[in-house]
Design a protein around this motif. Structure first.
Motif, short mmCIF file in Angstrom:
data_model
loop_
_atom_site.label_atom_id
_atom_site.label_comp_id
_atom_site.label_asym_id
_atom_site.label_seq_id
_atom_site.Cartn_x
_atom_site.Cartn_y
_atom_site.Cartn_z
N UNK A 40 0.84 -1.20 0.00
CA UNK A 40 0.00 0.00 0.00
C UNK A 40 0.88 1.26 0.00
N UNK A 41 0.34 2.32 -0.58
CA UNK A 41 1.08 3.59 -0.65
C UNK A 41 0.53 4.55 0.40
N UNK A 42 1.35 5.04 1.32
CA UNK A 42 0.85 5.99 2.33
C UNK A 42 0.79 7.41 1.78
N UNK A 43 -0.27 8.12 2.13
CA UNK A 43 -0.40 9.55 1.82
C UNK A 43 -0.73 10.24 3.13
N UNK A 44 0.22 10.99 3.66
CA UNK A 44 0.03 11.68 4.94
C UNK A 44 -0.67 13.01 4.69
N UNK A 45 -1.80 13.21 5.36
CA UNK A 45 -2.58 14.43 5.17
C UNK A 45 -2.30 15.38 6.33
N UNK A 46 -1.69 16.51 6.00
CA UNK A 46 -1.36 17.52 7.00
C UNK A 46 -2.46 18.57 7.02
N UNK A 47 -2.32 19.58 7.87
CA UNK A 47 -3.27 20.67 7.89
C UNK A 47 -3.26 21.40 6.55
N UNK A 48 -4.39 21.92 6.11
CA UNK A 48 -4.40 22.69 4.85
C UNK A 48 -3.59 23.97 5.00
#
Length: 933
Positions: A429-437
């Motif tokens: 699986x590929x991780x995508x880290x979502x930070x604050x906008x």
């Protein structure tokens, strides 16, 4: 020992020599056992499969002889233990995992798809080709195509066809187009209406420099489809034809995947609506597109991770809705509940049974009993599809792994607050880290809600709101909703109030102290009226995130017209969402905040009272629904409080079932929540009331889960009568799921508890269930014994309904043993009692039994009249399965007197009903009808 069915059925000894299995009937019997290894077959079931409803009188003895001969052959060849084993539930074939070639085929296929998900194309191709090499011809070659052999043969052939197409795609990607041309033509000759191989042949010809032949191939397919089924090739092939006409350079280059599969018959569309306030996230959306929509088409798994409230679900939904065109076979969506505020996360098995398999077209009775088989079926159904699977709010990798589909062409989008390193390491699986906008994106969100003019007039206040909310999307949405609802408020005043407010949400603060969600939520809460604030706290005590207006009224302890203003106020404040008229949803973060508030501000007695009120509500309404669906149903314990004006009531069973369809998941959660908080009486009583509702809808997996909880709470209460009933209803679920050993266990426990308290009615009911169980297992004599005991017990307490049911059981049992006149005598006595009680459904069952007995005597006109009476009563009671069974038997009676047209028409009516409810007998009846076409 090696067992082979992918071709002519054969068994080879450990030394490799084929065994002499004997007569064709022995081979066919072994094939039936091989078709479902590990499954138990009673003598009656084997008789039905071998002779398809026309057995000789010696059939049962013949089966035993065949079994004995086969066991002797297998044992003499060197098997350490007899592979065919006899047990209480019948005969079963017990094999090692790799002893059966079809099992090895499934294993290699899954290995190939696993490799494909990790983009190891060469490994996938080797696994697929090894799987296909196991085939030696048509499954069960040389044996009649009917019954279980037909269904398994059809499934395996479909798997092989799909795998051949997958292999062709891989070969096209690595440039083997010249080698593919003749195999593809052979494949098309075998199944000319399957479109995907035609497209692959067109690509192979075009890449071999034979564009004219590729275009001719398309015209040939066009004529074939027009002549045979009156349709044109699908849009994928039409697009492919255009690309070949234009000499598309990308198409003519190896390494692309230009041929897509046709859309499946069932196309799920489960995605929730797109988020209306979503803005920005351009970089993350592009990253998802790159990972999930590479040059080779939809493939792979992506895990979107980030803190609570950062917008993971919004991002996933926005991307999914923007890319629907890439997933023509549908979209699946499940909230896994990994970080819910009250209930445990959803188990993978529950997700597959209750959401994914039904969405893919699997009917309730077609769902396997065991989790491993459920996951295998899910992978099989997704193996040849282009689906998007959105798994929201996952707890860990173990919760996700079984839900990965069986195709590398599916895209899987997972959201979680954890990084799920196990899924990244083991499944690729590929991780995508979502930070604050960014600040610009946060401002865009506020401006979109507040309006450009208002925001431009107070830019400093907008900047402070962004700072105070730490750019957290959920916090921004709440602040924006608050400001938009009060258009005359100065934004600076709202910012000042936010700065001065401090609330409590310690469990859900972020790592950065500036991102204090508690501040925003406590500020919104403080602006509520006292009634709305109290209801907001109480909503966290509800067992599920969804709640009806009526249930909210009970929770709040007020009539619906007084609760509605509070619900509207919470909805306006974005602390509650009205998803459909008078039905509300509270976000998990908000429920968690409400839980903190109620723990801090409400006494334990107040919280307990609120829980009891909503449990009373669900118990009242569920009992009313149960009585509408089954007029003979009676609870063991009295209702704690009567129905009140706020509780919904039902005009008939249709209205009751419609309500239950909406509330089913909430009610299941309520049983668990009641048991977890010490409301054992409510948990047990609610489980009792759910039995007729779950039974009518054939929800046997849910019934088993509910009654297992009921057994636990009854034992905890020390209430043997309730425990007896729970064991009995749990056995009912196990009988329907064909878990006969478990059914016997629970019926014995039910009998023991009834004996303990001298409950003769419960004893009679347990004996009736045992009679049904033994009859289902093919032992009518044992069934008769239990029916007799049920009659004795019911008569001793003058239980007229129980006596009627037992008499009908005796009548049916004697008819099953060819003792038709005795059977008729018992059924006529049962009919008198049922008519006295005005029990239409019981009378319908009895008229059906009378029809069966008269048919056995050769009195076909009388049998037909009995069946017609049963059909009329089933229509009044609206019991579709009972009506279908009687239609089949009435058709048999017409067939016996040579009226073939009428019998076929009746069987077709029955098949339509069985198909509609997903009954397993639909396949058998369909095969019977096919013989008369």
């Amino acid at each position: 020992m090696r067992y082979r069915l992918l071709g002519p059925v054969e068994v080879r000894s450990p030394g490799g020599a084929p065994l002499a299995l004997g007569t064709p009937m022995r081979v066919r019997l072994l094939a039936i056992l091989m078709a479902q290894p590990g499954a138990a077959w009673s003598i009656d079931q084997l008789v039905d499969e071998l002779w398809q409803g026309r057995p000789p009188k010696t059939a049962a003895g013949n089966v035993k002889t065949y079994i004995w001969a086969l066991r002797r052959v297998l044992h003499s060849a060197g098997a350490p233990d007899p592979a065919i084993r006899a047990g209480a539930t019948g005969y079963r074939l017990v094999l090692d995992a790799q002893a059966l070639d079809s099992a090895a085929f499934d294993d290699l296929t899954q290995r190939g798809y696993h490799a494909l998900r990790q983009d190891r194309c060469s490994d996938a191709l080797r696994a697929f080709e090894s799987a296909l090499a196991l085939w030696r011809g048509e499954p069960f070659a040389g044996l009649p195509g009917c019954g279980v052999l037909l269904s398994v043969r059809t499934r395996l052939q479909e798997q092989r066809s799909s795998l051949l197409e997958e292999v062709a795609d891989l070969q096209l990607r690595i440039g083997r187009h010249n080698e593919l041309i003749e195999p593809l033509r052979t494949q098309i000759d075998g199944d000319p209406l399957r479109e995907r191989p035609w497209g692959q042949l067109m690509v192979a010809l075009a890449r071999a420099g034979r564009r004219a032949d590729a275009l001719t191939t398309y015209r040939k397919l066009h004529r074939l489809l027009a002549d045979e089924v009156g349709v044109e090739p699908g849009p994928d092939l039409q697009h492919l034809h255009t690309r070949i006409l234009r000499a598309d350079r990308e198409l003519l280059t190896s390494g692309t995947r230009p041929v897509e599969k046709s859309a499946p018959r069932v196309v799920p569309r489960q995605l929730p609506a797109p988020p209306t306030l979503f803005t920005g996230r351009t970089r993350e959306l592009a990253q998802l597109t790159t990972l999930l929509l590479g040059d080779a088409g939809p493939a792979g798994t992506v895990v979107v991770t980030g803190t609570g409230g950062v917008g993971k679900t919004w991002l996933a939904l926005r991307w999914a809705h923007d890319n629907l065109r890439h997933f023509p076979d549908g979209q699946l969506h499940v909230d896994l509940g990994g970080f819910g505020s009250s209930a445990q996360e959803a188990s993978p098995s529950a997700v597959v049974v209750r959401s994914l398999l039904p969405a893919l077209g699997v009917k309730p009775l077609e769902i396997p009993a065991e989790p491993a088989a459920q996951f295998a079926l899910y992978r099989s159904l997704t193996a040849d599809r282009r689906l998007l699977v959105l798994l929201d709010n996952a707890r860990d990798a173990e919760q996700v792994r079984p839900l990965l589909p069986g195709s590398a062409r599916c895209a899987v989008l997972v959201t979680s607050r954890h990084t799920l390193p196990g899924l990244v390491a083991a499944e690729g699986a590929h991780p995508v880290a979502l930070d604050l906008p960014s600040t610009a994106e946060a401002r865009q969100l506020l401006v979109r809600r507040l309006g450009a003019q208002r925001a431009a007039a107070q830019p400093a206040a907008v900047d402070e709101l962004i700072s105070r909310t730490a750019r957290l999307p959920l916090a921004l949405a709440i602040v924006a909703a608050r400001a938009a609802a009060r258009p005359t408020f100065p934004l600076q005043g709202i910012a000042d109030d936010l700065a001065a407010s401090r609330g409590g949400l310690a469990a859900l603060v972020t790592d950065d102290a500036a991102t204090d969600l508690r501040t925003v939520l406590s500020w919104s809460y403080r602006l509520l009226s006292p009634a709305a604030a109290r209801l907001f706290r109480q909503l966290s005590l509800h067992p599920a995130a969804d709640i009806s207006g009526a249930a909210a009224a009970s929770l709040g302890g007020a009539p619906p017209h007084l609760i509605r203003p509070a619900l509207d106020e919470l909805t306006r404040a974005n602390l509650l969402a009205e998803q459909s008229p008078n039905r509300f949803h509270c976000h998990d973060l908000l429920r968690a905040y409400g839980k903190e508030l109620t723990d801090a501000h409400d006494s334990a007695a107040d919280r307990e009272a609120a829980r009891k009120r909503v449990l009373d509500h669900y118990l009242r309404v569920t009992r009313d629904a149960a009585r509408r669906v089954d007029a003979g149903w009676q609870p063991v314990d009295p209702l704690p409080v009567p129905l009140d004006a706020s509780s919904p009531t039902f005009a008939d069973h249709r209205a009751a079932l419609a309500w239950f369809g909406t509330e089913q998941r909430v009610l299941l959660a309520t049983v668990d929540d009641a048991a977890a908080h010490g409301f054992d009486t409510h948990a047990g009583q609610l489980a009792q009331a759910l039995t007729p509702l779950l039974s009518r809808l054939s929800q046997w997996h849910d019934l088993a889960a509910v009654q297992a909880t009921a057994v636990t709470v009854a034992q905890r209460r020390g209430h043997p009568l309730v425990e007896a009933l729970a064991h009995r209803d749990l056995a009912l679920a196990h009988i329907q799921l064909r878990r006969f050993r478990a059914a016997h266990h629970h019926l014995r426990r039910s009998m023991t508890r009834c004996d303990q308290v001298g409950d003769r009615s419960g004893q009679a009911s347990a004996h009736l269930h045992l009679a049904w169980l033994f009859d289902t297992e093919g032992d009518p004599r044992a069934a008769l014994s239990h029916a007799r005991q049920a009659l004795t017990l019911a008569s001793s307490i003058d239980d007229r309904r129980g006596m009627a049911a037992a008499l009908n059981g005796l009548g049916w049992g004697h008819a099953r043993l060819d003792e038709y006149e005795r059977g008729i005598a018992y059924c006529e006595r049962a009919l008198v009692l049922y008519e006295e009680a005005e029990d239409r459904l019981g009378a319908a069952h009895t008229w059906d039994s009378l029809g069966f007995a008269h048919h056995g005597l050769g009195a076909h006109p009388t049998a037909a009249d009995c069946y017609r009476r049963a059909l009329a009563l089933y229509a009044e009671a609206e019991d579709p399965c009972g009506r279908a069974d009687t239609l089949v038997r009435l058709g048999d009676t017409h067939q016996a007197v040579g009226d073939h047209d009428t019998s076929v028409d009746l069987w077709r009516q029955a098949l339509a009903i069985l198909d509609r409810v997903g009954h397993p007998q639909a396949m058998v009846l369909s095969e019977r009808l096919a013989a008369y076409r």
